[in-house]
Motif scaffolding. Structure first.
Motif, PDB file in Angstrom:
ATOM      1  N   VAL A 256     -32.403  41.185  37.468  1.00 37.60           N
ATOM      2  CA  VAL A 256     -33.723  40.727  37.935  1.00 37.60           C
ATOM      3  C   VAL A 256     -33.955  41.069  39.398  1.00 37.60           C
ATOM      4  O   VAL A 256     -35.090  41.014  39.875  1.00 37.60           O
ATOM      5  CB  VAL A 256     -33.918  39.207  37.733  1.00 37.60           C
ATOM      6  CG1 VAL A 256     -33.903  38.848  36.250  1.00 37.60           C
ATOM      7  CG2 VAL A 256     -32.885  38.406  38.498  1.00 37.60           C
ATOM      8  N   ALA A 257     -32.896  41.376  40.140  1.00 33.81           N
ATOM      9  CA  ALA A 257     -33.069  41.713  41.559  1.00 33.81           C
ATOM     10  C   ALA A 257     -32.036  42.762  41.953  1.00 33.81           C
ATOM     11  O   ALA A 257     -30.922  42.782  41.425  1.00 33.81           O
ATOM     12  CB  ALA A 257     -32.906  40.464  42.431  1.00 33.81           C
ATOM     13  N   LEU A 258     -32.432  43.616  42.855  1.00 33.21           N
ATOM     14  CA  LEU A 258     -31.512  44.603  43.428  1.00 33.21           C
ATOM     15  C   LEU A 258     -31.447  44.364  44.926  1.00 33.21           C
ATOM     16  O   LEU A 258     -32.469  44.098  45.571  1.00 33.21           O
ATOM     17  CB  LEU A 258     -32.031  46.024  43.174  1.00 33.21           C
ATOM     18  CG  LEU A 258     -31.772  46.609  41.789  1.00 33.21           C
ATOM     19  CD1 LEU A 258     -32.635  47.849  41.575  1.00 33.21           C
ATOM     20  CD2 LEU A 258     -30.292  46.944  41.599  1.00 33.21           C
ATOM     21  N   HIS A 259     -30.226  44.483  45.462  1.00 37.22           N
ATOM     22  CA  HIS A 259     -30.106  44.365  46.910  1.00 37.22           C
ATOM     23  C   HIS A 259     -30.668  45.642  47.535  1.00 37.22           C
ATOM     24  O   HIS A 259     -30.646  46.715  46.924  1.00 37.22           O
ATOM     25  CB  HIS A 259     -28.641  44.187  47.319  1.00 37.22           C
ATOM     26  CG  HIS A 259     -28.003  42.993  46.702  1.00 37.22           C
ATOM     27  ND1 HIS A 259     -28.678  41.809  46.487  1.00 37.22           N
ATOM     28  CD2 HIS A 259     -26.736  42.776  46.249  1.00 37.22           C
ATOM     29  CE1 HIS A 259     -27.852  40.936  45.938  1.00 37.22           C
ATOM     30  NE2 HIS A 259     -26.674  41.497  45.770  1.00 37.22           N
ATOM     31  N   LYS A 260     -31.132  45.511  48.774  1.00 40.52           N
ATOM     32  CA  LYS A 260     -31.707  46.653  49.490  1.00 40.52           C
ATOM     33  C   LYS A 260     -30.710  47.821  49.487  1.00 40.52           C
ATOM     34  O   LYS A 260     -29.540  47.635  49.812  1.00 40.52           O
ATOM     35  CB  LYS A 260     -32.014  46.241  50.928  1.00 40.52           C
ATOM     36  CG  LYS A 260     -32.911  47.181  51.661  1.00 40.52           C
ATOM     37  CD  LYS A 260     -33.442  46.487  52.914  1.00 40.52           C
ATOM     38  CE  LYS A 260     -34.412  47.350  53.695  1.00 40.52           C
ATOM     39  NZ  LYS A 260     -33.866  48.651  54.054  1.00 40.52           N
ATOM     40  N   GLY A 261     -31.181  48.981  49.046  1.00 39.74           N
ATOM     41  CA  GLY A 261     -30.316  50.165  49.045  1.00 39.74           C
ATOM     42  C   GLY A 261     -29.663  50.440  47.700  1.00 39.74           C
ATOM     43  O   GLY A 261     -29.116  51.524  47.488  1.00 39.74           O
ATOM     44  N   SER A 262     -29.669  49.456  46.763  1.00 38.87           N
ATOM     45  CA  SER A 262     -29.076  49.683  45.440  1.00 38.87           C
ATOM     46  C   SER A 262     -30.151  50.133  44.461  1.00 38.87           C
ATOM     47  O   SER A 262     -31.330  49.823  44.633  1.00 38.87           O
ATOM     48  CB  SER A 262     -28.437  48.410  44.900  1.00 38.87           C
ATOM     49  OG  SER A 262     -27.450  47.963  45.783  1.00 38.87           O
ATOM     50  N   THR A 263     -29.714  50.841  43.409  1.00 39.64           N
ATOM     51  CA  THR A 263     -30.665  51.333  42.415  1.00 39.64           C
ATOM     52  C   THR A 263     -30.315  50.812  41.024  1.00 39.64           C
ATOM     53  O   THR A 263     -29.172  50.401  40.770  1.00 39.64           O
ATOM     54  CB  THR A 263     -30.632  52.875  42.349  1.00 39.64           C
ATOM     55  OG1 THR A 263     -29.332  53.271  41.900  1.00 39.64           O
ATOM     56  CG2 THR A 263     -30.917  53.499  43.703  1.00 39.64           C
ATOM     57  N   VAL A 264     -31.291  50.861  40.132  1.00 42.23           N
ATOM     58  CA  VAL A 264     -31.059  50.467  38.740  1.00 42.23           C
ATOM     59  C   VAL A 264     -29.970  51.345  38.134  1.00 42.23           C
ATOM     60  O   VAL A 264     -29.092  50.857  37.419  1.00 42.23           O
ATOM     61  CB  VAL A 264     -32.368  50.592  37.922  1.00 42.23           C
ATOM     62  CG1 VAL A 264     -32.082  50.435  36.430  1.00 42.23           C
ATOM     63  CG2 VAL A 264     -33.392  49.559  38.362  1.00 42.23           C
ATOM     64  N   GLU A 265     -30.003  52.640  38.456  1.00 43.99           N
ATOM     65  CA  GLU A 265     -29.013  53.572  37.896  1.00 43.99           C
ATOM     66  C   GLU A 265     -27.583  53.150  38.295  1.00 43.99           C
ATOM     67  O   GLU A 265     -26.671  53.188  37.481  1.00 43.99           O
ATOM     68  CB  GLU A 265     -29.274  55.008  38.386  1.00 43.99           C
ATOM     69  CG  GLU A 265     -30.551  55.648  37.835  1.00 43.99           C
ATOM     70  CD  GLU A 265     -31.841  55.019  38.361  1.00 43.99           C
ATOM     71  OE1 GLU A 265     -31.855  54.541  39.518  1.00 43.99           O
ATOM     72  OE2 GLU A 265     -32.830  54.967  37.608  1.00 43.99           O
ATOM     73  N   GLN A 266     -27.436  52.756  39.562  1.00 45.94           N
ATOM     74  CA  GLN A 266     -26.112  52.290  40.019  1.00 45.94           C
ATOM     75  C   GLN A 266     -25.663  51.067  39.216  1.00 45.94           C
ATOM     76  O   GLN A 266     -24.512  50.963  38.814  1.00 45.94           O
ATOM     77  CB  GLN A 266     -26.173  51.885  41.495  1.00 45.94           C
ATOM     78  CG  GLN A 266     -25.993  53.022  42.479  1.00 45.94           C
ATOM     79  CD  GLN A 266     -26.104  52.490  43.903  1.00 45.94           C
ATOM     80  OE1 GLN A 266     -27.045  51.760  44.234  1.00 45.94           O
ATOM     81  NE2 GLN A 266     -25.148  52.847  44.740  1.00 45.94           N
TER      82      GLN A 266
END
Lengths: 284, 257
Positions: B203-213
């Motif tokens: 539901v959330a990604l930290h700044k700099g991270s991607t869904v693909e990661q």
């Protein structure tokens, strides 16, 4: 009734081959000196009971003293694995070790039930976990009043409990404070209890609700200053966290473990000798 | 995410986890990452958060992070210290805890946790420490937050052993006092159970991270929410308090004798 005696005499009198032994201490007041004496006296086939087996159980297992371990968390706190425990479970070295795995709630309740003279402990636990598929000591019981199905485990009734405490008086009454874990319950659940203490005082001076084990609940009191090191005795010395980190390298390898045990435990007469050697070699 | 953002993934994870605690939370804290996050919360936004460790220390305010669950620092700074049976019976089973804050060795898509064995139980490849307090923390607290670095080794399709219960199908038919895991905070983002199925969903990604990661670091086909929000980067204050805490802790643990 408590007798003040040497640790050597106490272990010889109360820790027999094949006995069920609970050396307790929840990070604090762990009876290191007493465990070393059990190892030196070459005890075999012990059933070791402990919520949080750490370095001393790693040592007992690695030196071949244990046949069985009843536990709820076996690791080097904040550091990682107990390598001797793992080697025993994963590779059967130095011998096969039977394990009975619990959760803390189960063991804390089981000690309390043991102290209370009950055959079992009842609690709300092991909900949805796999423990009961591998541990036949976990059963379910229905509350006769509400119908709620609860977990139950047999009470813990060790042959001997071994703990470390800060003080005893000359008659053998014992005082401990700080994080007291399950030590009071372990002593009251056991047939015999050995207590090592930092010192014997004239008079115990403590608040009326203090944790006291009266002399008639204890079998032997042994004076062993620093007897919990590298664990700690609140008011006497701090936990030696740096040693816990070093234990990881010492115990990782069978040979380095055996060498360490030979030098600091097997060739020592008393815990004082262990302490002197640790000091000479820059551990402390 | 790298240092060129001015913070590490671990720092972002700890800060994101710390933001979940408030002055009203009574929190049962596991050692390691949960303890770092809980104390960061106490030293920043939530000075009145009640932190409880299973060693019996209630409302403790350690100046350095404990290496073990029962360091003397926890007892000295506690409101009160109770026995371990009392801790598990009155305080945890008695329903006095809002949030259980846990780490894990492995987790599955339902939030079930394994900290017991990898491989066959009686002849394991790796014998892990076991559950400690976690099996009952997972069910007897109001809700559970889990903090864990995300990787295919830790986020697995199948657990060899369920040490602590999560959500999803295993809960069916069981009367569980608490809600179970409601947040899984990783070094990449935050997962929450799907309201219908209970499956953990990004539901959330930290700044700099991607869904693909996040997908690549998950051992099952990761569900991603329709809207994935971005976690706010750590503030200078959060970072400096966390770094001071870690520095004090490292110094204390190296020198204890």
């Amino acid at each position: 009734m408590a007798e003040i005696m040497s640790l050597k005499e106490a272990v010889a009198a109360f820790v027999k081959d094949g006995a069920t032994v609970a050396m307790e201490g929840f990070t604090h007041l762990i009876p290191h000196a007493a465990a070393h004496e059990v190892i030196r006296q070459g005890r075999r086939d012990l059933t070791l009971v402990r919520m949080t087996p750490d370095i001393i159980y790693d040592q007992l297992i690695g030196m071949g003293c244990a046949a069985k371990l009843i536990f709820s968390w076996g690791g080097n706190p904040g550091v990682g694995s107990l390598h001797r425990l793992r080697d025993a479970v994963e590779n059967g070295w130095p011998g096969k070790l039977e394990i009975v795995e619990h959760a803390h709630a189960a063991m804390a309740n089981a000690y309390e039930a043991g102290a209370a003279g009950l055959p079992l402990a009842v609690f709300r636990g092991y909900l949805g976990t796999d423990h009961e598929t591998v541990n036949p000591d976990i059963k379910r019981i229905e509350c006769p009043f509400t119908g709620e199905v609860l977990a139950c485990v047999p009470s813990i009734r060790p042959d001997v409990a071994v703990i470390h405490a800060q003080q005893a008086d000359k008659r053998g009454n014992v005082l401990l404070w700080g994080i007291t874990g399950v030590q009071k319950e372990a002593v009251l659940a056991a047939k015999n209890a050995i207590v090592t203490v930092e010192e014997v005082v004239e008079e115990i001076d403590a608040a009326m609700n203090a944790t006291i084990l009266p002399r008639w609940t204890v079998s032997a009191v042994c004076v062993v200053p620093r007897g919990a090191h590298p664990s700690y005795a609140h008011g006497y010395y701090k936990r030696h966290n740096a040693f816990y980190k070093r234990w990881d390298e010492i115990a990782r390898d069978r040979d380095s473990f055996r060498e360490w045990m030979d030098r600091y435990v097997m060739s020592a007469e008393l815990f004082d000798d262990t302490w002197s050697k640790l000091k000479a070699d820059g551990y402390v | 995410m790298s240092d060129d953002q001015g913070f590490t993934r671990d720092e972002m994870m700890t800060v994101a986890a710390a933001r979940l605690l408030t002055n009203e939370t009574v929190c049962f804290v596991g050692i390691g990452l949960p303890s770092a996050a809980a104390n960061l919360a106490r030293l920043t936004r939530a000075p009145d958060v009640v932190l409880i460790y299973e060693s019996g220390t209630i409302a403790t305010k350690p100046d350095v992070l404990p290496l073990s669950i029962g360091d003397g620092e926890l007892a000295e700074t506690a409101r009160t210290v109770v026995s371990v049976p009392e801790m598990f019976r009155y305080w945890l089973q008695g329903g006095r805890i809002d949030v259980g804050f846990l780490g894990a060795a492995q987790i599955d898509r339902w939030g079930n946790i394994n900290t017991s064995v990898i491989g066959e139980y009686h002849t394991p490849k790796v014998r892990l420490p076991g559950g400690g307090g976690a099996p009952e923390i997972a069910t007897n607290t109001g809700e559970v937050y889990v903090i864990l670095r995300q990787s295919k080794r830790t986020f697995v399709d199948h657990l060899d052993f369920v040490t602590s219960l999560g959500g999803g199908p295993r809960r069916e038919g069981l009367k569980i006092p608490g809600k179970g895991p409601t947040k899984l905070i990783t070094d990449l983002g935050v997962l929450e159970p799907d309201p219908e199925t209970g499956e953990l969903t990004l539901v959330a990604l930290h700044k700099g991270s991607t869904v693909e990661q996040a997908v690549a670091a998950t051992g099952w086909p990761l569900k991603v929410a329709d809207t994935v929000v971005e976690t706010e980067a750590p503030t200078p204050d959060e970072l400096s308090v966390l770094r001071d805490l870690n520095a004090r802790t490292a110094k204390a643990h190296a020198g204890d004798a």
